[in-house]
Design an enzyme around this catalytic site. Sequence first.
Site, PDB file in Angstrom:
ATOM      1  N   ASP A  82     -43.122  13.139 -17.280  1.00 12.04           N
ATOM      2  CA  ASP A  82     -42.556  13.459 -18.874  1.00 12.04           C
ATOM      3  C   ASP A  82     -42.677  14.760 -19.103  1.00 12.04           C
ATOM      4  OD1 ASP A  82     -45.368  13.326 -18.867  1.00 12.04           O
ATOM      5  OD2 ASP A  82     -45.565  11.428 -19.717  1.00 12.04           O
ATOM      6  N   ASN A 128     -53.663   3.284 -25.401  1.00 14.95           N
ATOM      7  CA  ASN A 128     -52.777   2.016 -25.694  1.00 14.95           C
ATOM      8  C   ASN A 128     -52.140   1.260 -24.283  1.00 14.95           C
ATOM      9  OD1 ASN A 128     -50.761   3.834 -25.034  1.00 14.95           O
ATOM     10  ND2 ASN A 128     -49.690   3.925 -27.137  1.00 14.95           N
ATOM     11  N   HIS A 153     -50.036   2.893 -22.332  1.00 16.45           N
ATOM     12  CA  HIS A 153     -48.746   3.503 -21.725  1.00 16.45           C
ATOM     13  C   HIS A 153     -49.209   4.381 -20.313  1.00 16.45           C
ATOM     14  CE1 HIS A 153     -49.462   7.801 -23.875  1.00 16.45           C
ATOM     15  NE2 HIS A 153     -49.983   7.683 -22.788  1.00 16.45           N
ATOM     16  N   GLU A 177     -44.359   3.347 -23.966  1.00 18.64           N
ATOM     17  CA  GLU A 177     -45.202   2.878 -24.943  1.00 18.64           C
ATOM     18  C   GLU A 177     -44.841   1.438 -25.029  1.00 18.64           C
ATOM     19  OE1 GLU A 177     -47.372   4.951 -26.109  1.00 18.64           O
ATOM     20  OE2 GLU A 177     -46.456   6.794 -27.086  1.00 18.64           O
TER      21      GLU A 177
END
Length: 241
Positions: free
Chosen positions: A67, A136, A138, A143
Amino acid sequence: MKIIVCENYDEMSLKGAEIVKEQVNSKPDCILGLATGSTPVGLYACLSEMNKKGDVDFSKVTSFNLDEYYPISPENDQSYRYFMNENLFSKINIDIEKTHVPNGMAEDPEKACKEYDESILAAGGIDLQILGIGQNGHIAFNEPDDELYEGTHLTGLTESTIKANSRFFEKEEDVPTKAVTMGIGSIMRAKKIIILANGPAKLDIVTKLINGGITTNIPASILKVHPDVTMICTRDAYPEN
Ligand code: PGA
């Protein structure tokens, strides 16, 4: 999912680097999927050492990063291209032309994302993917959401990720709110995956990942159906301590 629990960050980093070394030594022209973030820094330092000692040769390796922030220029010291150059590419004998990071400046991000996926496929797909995990759940910037995307795409970052990543920036407002990220498809098509989790900040999500089911609310949970995933975590990120 195989799990390796390490005593500390250095052991986790070395373990991960050994798996990468084995991959490259067994297939010198392999395709590596690379990650950024604080977690793989130690692994990259180990690989740099191994390369310096002549234990592993990256000259034929091709890499694709997961990314990149958007918009951001590759010269910006917060960009993931800059991070990779600093932490790995400038320290090993990889051909920089064979390293790929999503374009954080693409005028037409949709087209650039499609081309990124096509280059991964044209290269033969990822042999070994290195992943971190967000607090979280991801993986890359996929996400938690109702749906996960298959291909590389432009996405918004959640509050939790912006907060977590703000430690690298002067202030939270400076964290980009968008990113280009590989989708779940490119990650799941990797032949082999290692996922690193370091420190107590990851204990909660690792516990949920290990004990829970597969849900788009924890994107990493999809890895449970991949045939060759190894989680390498430190003892303080692992529930049974
Ligand atoms: P970290 O990030 O390595 O900085 O904890 C991991 C991630 O967000 O994937």
